[in-house]
Scaffold this motif. Structure first.
Motif, PDB file in Angstrom:
ATOM      1  N   ASN A 182     -38.904 -30.388 -41.790  1.00  0.00           N
ATOM      2  CA  ASN A 182     -39.883 -30.626 -40.731  1.00  0.00           C
ATOM      3  C   ASN A 182     -39.264 -30.326 -39.368  1.00  0.00           C
ATOM      4  OD1 ASN A 182     -41.856 -31.482 -42.517  1.00  0.00           O
ATOM      5  ND2 ASN A 182     -41.078 -33.570 -42.512  1.00  0.00           N
ATOM      6  N   HIS A 183     -39.970 -29.490 -38.593  1.00  0.00           N
ATOM      7  CA  HIS A 183     -39.513 -29.173 -37.243  1.00  0.00           C
ATOM      8  C   HIS A 183     -40.550 -29.674 -36.257  1.00  0.00           C
ATOM      9  CE1 HIS A 183     -36.330 -26.304 -38.520  1.00  0.00           C
ATOM     10  NE2 HIS A 183     -37.148 -26.092 -39.541  1.00  0.00           N
ATOM     11  N   PRO A 184     -40.136 -30.289 -35.131  1.00  0.00           N
ATOM     12  CA  PRO A 184     -41.127 -30.657 -34.105  1.00  0.00           C
ATOM     13  C   PRO A 184     -41.708 -29.395 -33.478  1.00  0.00           C
ATOM     14  CG  PRO A 184     -38.901 -31.040 -33.307  1.00  0.00           C
ATOM     15  CD  PRO A 184     -38.772 -30.668 -34.742  1.00  0.00           C
ATOM     16  N   THR A 185     -42.990 -29.416 -33.142  1.00  0.00           N
ATOM     17  CA  THR A 185     -43.614 -28.246 -32.511  1.00  0.00           C
ATOM     18  C   THR A 185     -43.107 -28.108 -31.085  1.00  0.00           C
ATOM     19  OG1 THR A 185     -45.479 -29.558 -31.722  1.00  0.00           O
ATOM     20  CG2 THR A 185     -45.699 -28.532 -33.906  1.00  0.00           C
ATOM     21  N   VAL A 186     -43.336 -26.940 -30.501  1.00  0.00           N
ATOM     22  CA  VAL A 186     -42.915 -26.688 -29.119  1.00  0.00           C
ATOM     23  C   VAL A 186     -43.604 -27.662 -28.175  1.00  0.00           C
ATOM     24  CG1 VAL A 186     -42.972 -24.997 -27.244  1.00  0.00           C
ATOM     25  CG2 VAL A 186     -42.423 -24.258 -29.569  1.00  0.00           C
ATOM     26  N   ALA A 187     -44.890 -27.902 -28.422  1.00  0.00           N
ATOM     27  CA  ALA A 187     -45.652 -28.828 -27.567  1.00  0.00           C
ATOM     28  C   ALA A 187     -45.098 -30.239 -27.684  1.00  0.00           C
ATOM     29  CB  ALA A 187     -47.122 -28.779 -27.960  1.00  0.00           C
ATOM     30  N   ALA A 188     -44.685 -30.625 -28.895  1.00  0.00           N
ATOM     31  CA  ALA A 188     -44.166 -31.975 -29.099  1.00  0.00           C
ATOM     32  C   ALA A 188     -42.832 -32.159 -28.391  1.00  0.00           C
ATOM     33  CB  ALA A 188     -44.021 -32.251 -30.595  1.00  0.00           C
ATOM     34  N   VAL A 198     -34.654 -36.469 -29.224  1.00  0.00           N
ATOM     35  CA  VAL A 198     -35.802 -37.378 -29.394  1.00  0.00           C
ATOM     36  C   VAL A 198     -36.683 -36.825 -30.497  1.00  0.00           C
ATOM     37  CG1 VAL A 198     -37.849 -38.328 -28.285  1.00  0.00           C
ATOM     38  CG2 VAL A 198     -35.734 -38.047 -26.979  1.00  0.00           C
ATOM     39  N   ILE A 199     -36.985 -37.662 -31.462  1.00  0.00           N
ATOM     40  CA  ILE A 199     -37.835 -37.211 -32.559  1.00  0.00           C
ATOM     41  C   ILE A 199     -39.263 -37.091 -32.041  1.00  0.00           C
ATOM     42  CG2 ILE A 199     -38.729 -37.753 -34.845  1.00  0.00           C
ATOM     43  CD1 ILE A 199     -36.191 -39.353 -35.334  1.00  0.00           C
ATOM     44  N   ALA A 200     -39.774 -35.873 -32.079  1.00  0.00           N
ATOM     45  CA  ALA A 200     -41.086 -35.626 -31.497  1.00  0.00           C
ATOM     46  C   ALA A 200     -42.085 -35.284 -32.588  1.00  0.00           C
ATOM     47  CB  ALA A 200     -41.005 -34.485 -30.492  1.00  0.00           C
ATOM     48  N   THR A 201     -43.273 -35.777 -32.510  1.00  0.00           N
ATOM     49  CA  THR A 201     -44.361 -35.436 -33.418  1.00  0.00           C
ATOM     50  C   THR A 201     -45.468 -34.791 -32.601  1.00  0.00           C
ATOM     51  OG1 THR A 201     -45.302 -37.619 -33.130  1.00  0.00           O
ATOM     52  CG2 THR A 201     -43.844 -37.298 -35.011  1.00  0.00           C
ATOM     53  N   PRO A 202     -46.360 -33.951 -33.077  1.00  0.00           N
ATOM     54  CA  PRO A 202     -46.437 -33.594 -34.502  1.00  0.00           C
ATOM     55  C   PRO A 202     -45.333 -32.626 -34.924  1.00  0.00           C
ATOM     56  CG  PRO A 202     -48.050 -32.364 -33.263  1.00  0.00           C
ATOM     57  CD  PRO A 202     -47.412 -33.299 -32.291  1.00  0.00           C
ATOM     58  N   VAL A 203     -45.230 -32.331 -36.201  1.00  0.00           N
ATOM     59  CA  VAL A 203     -44.205 -31.449 -36.718  1.00  0.00           C
ATOM     60  C   VAL A 203     -44.868 -30.322 -37.503  1.00  0.00           C
ATOM     61  CG1 VAL A 203     -42.470 -33.262 -36.856  1.00  0.00           C
ATOM     62  CG2 VAL A 203     -43.925 -32.804 -38.839  1.00  0.00           C
ATOM     63  N   VAL A 204     -44.100 -29.262 -37.633  1.00  0.00           N
ATOM     64  CA  VAL A 204     -44.532 -28.167 -38.493  1.00  0.00           C
ATOM     65  C   VAL A 204     -43.514 -28.071 -39.619  1.00  0.00           C
ATOM     66  CG1 VAL A 204     -43.286 -26.478 -37.073  1.00  0.00           C
ATOM     67  CG2 VAL A 204     -45.094 -25.711 -38.594  1.00  0.00           C
ATOM     68  N   THR A 205     -44.000 -27.960 -40.851  1.00  0.00           N
ATOM     69  CA  THR A 205     -43.110 -27.912 -42.006  1.00  0.00           C
ATOM     70  C   THR A 205     -42.767 -26.470 -42.351  1.00  0.00           C
ATOM     71  OG1 THR A 205     -44.092 -29.921 -42.882  1.00  0.00           O
ATOM     72  CG2 THR A 205     -42.834 -28.570 -44.423  1.00  0.00           C
ATOM     73  N   LYS A 206     -41.458 -26.203 -42.482  1.00  0.00           N
ATOM     74  CA  LYS A 206     -41.022 -24.846 -42.830  1.00  0.00           C
ATOM     75  C   LYS A 206     -40.198 -24.891 -44.114  1.00  0.00           C
ATOM     76  CE  LYS A 206     -40.843 -23.105 -38.088  1.00  0.00           C
ATOM     77  NZ  LYS A 206     -40.041 -22.421 -37.056  1.00  0.00           N
TER      78      LYS A 206
END
Lengths: 366, 56
Positions: A182-188, A198-206
């Motif tokens: 799981n990677h945090p999105t650029v916006a997050a 800082v753990i940011a949500t939402p995330v995109v799964t790769k």
């Protein structure tokens, strides 16, 4: 030991290795190369069985990367040289050695003086990948290449090889666990103030897959003083595989043969030659148009020279602000200078439209 | 004004083409304005073409 028995033993060994702890927190990297030889004098024949096994079992970290390994072999020599090993070059490397060998090959394999300093940033620390080992997560990557090579010799031609046959077999296997990360999105990340800690949500799964590379190429030739058999193989994982795949020499030696780069080159060369022919034709037409115009200008009465310039402006051969030029800068424009200006304006170059205009002007003023 | 030059190695065919083009330029009445790279499409393949710009 027969080939069948060897394969059975390899299969049993592989299954035992998979079931044990090999490759969970360690790297097992194996290669085996053989040139088996059978020589007969009546009739004079030479059989070479080339065989090579390459395989590695190693952990895949949680983020999907693998540690660097590199192995290569190159044998490109006459038959006798290959059999007795004088024409064979092999490379077997793990860690930083694999990275350096794969990164600096070809024309950049000899860096400037002080070469050891170039690699200081690499060799200061052992090779590493970012990530953690997940219990039991291993990959298996292996290849088996075998070539049956037979050459017969012609005693009447000084025993030069006059026939060659080649049987090529290759098997490749990759068993690799896919890693879901799981990677945090650029916006997050932006919303978290750009702080990656800082753990940011939402995330995109790769899905992550490590780099593994194995290439193989063989060649054979006969009829020369030293007919022989050649083979080149590369085997690499992790960062070493990335460097090898990125190198144009490796790609050209493999990809061009797959998709027929020669065809693309041939099409471009054909187009290039046609373009030259087309421009030659246009150039000849242009020179002919200019020559005709020069003849008209040379035979034109002096009184008509001003009118000739005016008609060139009307025909848009010259711009509407065009005037005669004082080429020798003596303050006057002589009749020869007027003719020289008109001839220069009749120079069409390779402009098809201008060629048509000049031909029309010639026709109107002849 | 100071003079500067750049050099490019050519194939034999390209060298002949450029030589013939330069021969057509009369230095008394024409002035070389510059060089530009263009392209010509032949049978769907784009071929680079050197444009020699002349002012008369």
């Amino acid at each position: 030991m027969t080939t069948r028995n060897r394969l059975v033993l390899l299969a049993i060994a592989s299954s035992m290795l998979v079931g044990c702890n090999v490759g969970k927190k360690s790297v097992l990297f194996v290669t085996k190369t053989s040139f088996a030889v059978d020589v007969d004098t009546n009739p004079p024949t030479f059989d070479v069985g080339y065989g090579r096994y390459e395989g590695s079992i190693a952990p895949v970290v949680k983020e999907g990367a693998v540690l660097p390994l590199l192995s290569s072999i190159s044998a490109d020599a006459g038959i006798s040289s290959a059999v007795f090993g004088s024409g064979v070059t092999q490379n077997f490397a793990v860690g930083n050695a694999a990275i350096i060998m794969s990164q600096y090959i070809g024309e950049i394999s000899n860096p400037a003086d002080g070469h050891r300093d170039v690699f200081t940033t690499i060799i200061d620390k052992p090779a590493s990948v970012i990530g953690t080992i997940v219990e039991g997560e291993r990959y298996f990557f292996g290849t088996k290449t075998s070539v049956g090579f037979t050459a017969s010799f012609a005693p009447e031609r000084g025993f030069a090889p006059d026939a060659i046959s080649l049987g090529y077999k290759r098997k490749e296997l990759a068993y690799v666990p896919i890693k879901q990360v799981n990677h945090p999105t650029v916006a997050a990340i932006a919303a978290a103030g750009g702080n990656p800690a800082v753990i940011a949500t939402p995330v995109v799964t790769k899905l992550h897959l490590p780099s593994l590379l194995a290439t193989s190429g063989t060649s054979a030739n006969a009829g020369s003083n030293q007919g022989g058999f050649g083979v080149t193989q590369f085997y690499a994982t992790g960062e070493a595989a990335n460097f090898l795949a990125a190198h144009p020499v490796i790609r050209n030696s493999v990809i061009s043969k797959i998709i027929g780069d020669d065809t693309i080159e041939a099409k471009f060369e054909a187009a290039r030659l046609k373009a030259i022919d087309d421009l030659d034709i246009i150039g000849v037409k242009g020179e002919l148009a200019t020559l005709k115009a020069e003849n008209v200008i040379d035979n034109m009465p002096v009184a008509d020279l001003d009118g000739a310039l005016a008609s060139m402006i009307v025909d848009t051969i010259a711009v509407n602000t065009e005037v005669f030029s004082d080429y020798d800068s003596d303050g006057t424009i002589s009749d020869p200078e007027k003719r020289a200006k008109l001839k220069a304006l009749a120079f069409t170059g390779d402009d098809k439209e201008l060629i048509k205009k000049v031909n029309k002007w010639v026709s109107d003023n002849s | 004004m100071a003079k500067r030059e750049l050099k490019v190695v050519l194939s034999k065919k390209s060298a002949i083409q450029i030589d013939r083009a330069i021969d057509r330029i009369d230095p008394k009445t024409m002035q070389l304005k510059g060089l530009k790279m263009g392209q010509k499409t032949v049978n769907g393949v784009k071929v680079p073409v050197l444009r020699i710009l002349v002012e008369v």
